[in-house]
Design an enzyme around this catalytic site. Structure first.
Site, short mmCIF file in Angstrom:
data_model
loop_
_atom_site.label_atom_id
_atom_site.label_comp_id
_atom_site.label_asym_id
_atom_site.label_seq_id
_atom_site.Cartn_x
_atom_site.Cartn_y
_atom_site.Cartn_z
N VAL A 95 -11.06 -22.20 30.54
CA VAL A 95 -11.32 -23.37 29.70
C VAL A 95 -10.90 -23.01 28.29
O VAL A 95 -10.84 -21.82 27.93
CB VAL A 95 -12.82 -23.78 29.74
CG1 VAL A 95 -13.18 -24.32 31.11
CG2 VAL A 95 -13.72 -22.61 29.36
N SER A 96 -10.61 -24.02 27.48
CA SER A 96 -10.06 -23.74 26.15
C SER A 96 -11.11 -23.37 25.12
O SER A 96 -10.82 -22.65 24.15
CB SER A 96 -9.28 -24.97 25.64
OG SER A 96 -8.18 -25.23 26.49
N LYS A 97 -12.34 -23.83 25.29
CA LYS A 97 -13.38 -23.61 24.29
C LYS A 97 -14.50 -22.72 24.83
O LYS A 97 -14.87 -22.82 25.99
CB LYS A 97 -13.95 -24.94 23.83
CG LYS A 97 -12.93 -25.84 23.15
CD LYS A 97 -13.55 -27.14 22.70
CE LYS A 97 -12.52 -28.06 22.03
NZ LYS A 97 -13.12 -29.35 21.61
N GLN A 113 -16.93 -27.32 27.51
CA GLN A 113 -16.05 -27.54 28.66
C GLN A 113 -16.58 -26.75 29.86
O GLN A 113 -16.86 -25.56 29.75
CB GLN A 113 -14.62 -27.10 28.33
CG GLN A 113 -13.96 -27.92 27.24
CD GLN A 113 -12.56 -27.42 26.93
OE1 GLN A 113 -12.27 -26.24 27.04
NE2 GLN A 113 -11.69 -28.33 26.52
#
Length: 210
Positions: free
Chosen positions: A10-12, A17
């Site tokens: 996940v990006s965060k 997320q």
């Protein structure tokens, strides 16, 4: 014994997320989530992801790396092509479960064909960049200026990088800082297991020839 190795991202890292969707898809595909799942909470533009590095080091001959979508591995086409190229050389498969890359399964003939198309596009992109760079340098020289960054890799650094990359405990970011090179430069000459790449072999061959 071969294994199915899962990677999820996940990006965060703030918990906004969820990774559950990816975990469920990987489990359905046969990945043992307790022992064979590696994760990151980081941007796909970063190539210094600890989870991905650990995952690549854990993969063995005959294993298959499984991801939910291709962009979970990264968003840079050349990085993806180099990564899958390294996996292929080590006889490790890649399977993408969903999204635009769902037709990629390098354990099958059709999947290898799709990846070959990706590799061709990456090479085309690389050639365009080289062409633009040469044109820019030529224009600068015509105006009496010189350009380009100094070459930072040396045969001595290359041998150190080979030895360090062969050790599972090596942290790539720390190695690059110690050698005074970028991660891109490191992977241009040495693979994830310390194996020489084409540019690395050429450098050593040139040294022997002197």
């Amino acid at each position: 014994m071969t294994a199915l190795i899962g990677y999820a991202r996940v990006s965060k890292a703030d918990g906004s997320q969820a990774i559950d969707l990816q975990r469920d898809a990987l489990a359905k595909a046969g990945v043992d989530l307790e022992h064979h799942l590696y994760t990151d909470a980081a941007s796909g533009k970063r190539d210094d992801r600890l989870g991905l590095e650990a995952c690549i080091k854990a993969l063995r001959h005959g294993d298959t790396l499984i991801v939910w979508k291709l962009d979970r591995l990264g968003r840079d086409l050349r990085h993806l092509v180099n990564l899958v190229g390294d996996l292929t050389k080590r006889n490790i498969g890649l399977k993408v479960l969903a999204g635009e890359g769902a037709s990629i399964d390098t354990t099958t003939a059709n999947g290898r064909l799709v990846f070959a198309i990706f590799a061709g596009l990456a090479e085309f992109e690389r050639d365009l960049i080289v062409e633009r760079t040469k044109a820019g340098l030529a224009a600068a020289r015509a105006r009496g200026r010189s350009g380009g960054r100094p070459f930072k890799m040396t045969p001595a650094k290359l041998r150190l990088a080979q030895a360090a990359m062969g050790k599972p405990e090596t942290k790539v970011a720390e190695l690059c800082a110690e050698l005074g090179i970028t991660r891109q430069t490191l992977y241009r000459f040495v693979g994830p297991k310390g194996e020489l790449r084409i540019d690395g072999q050429r450098m050593l061959d040139r040294r022997k020839a002197k």
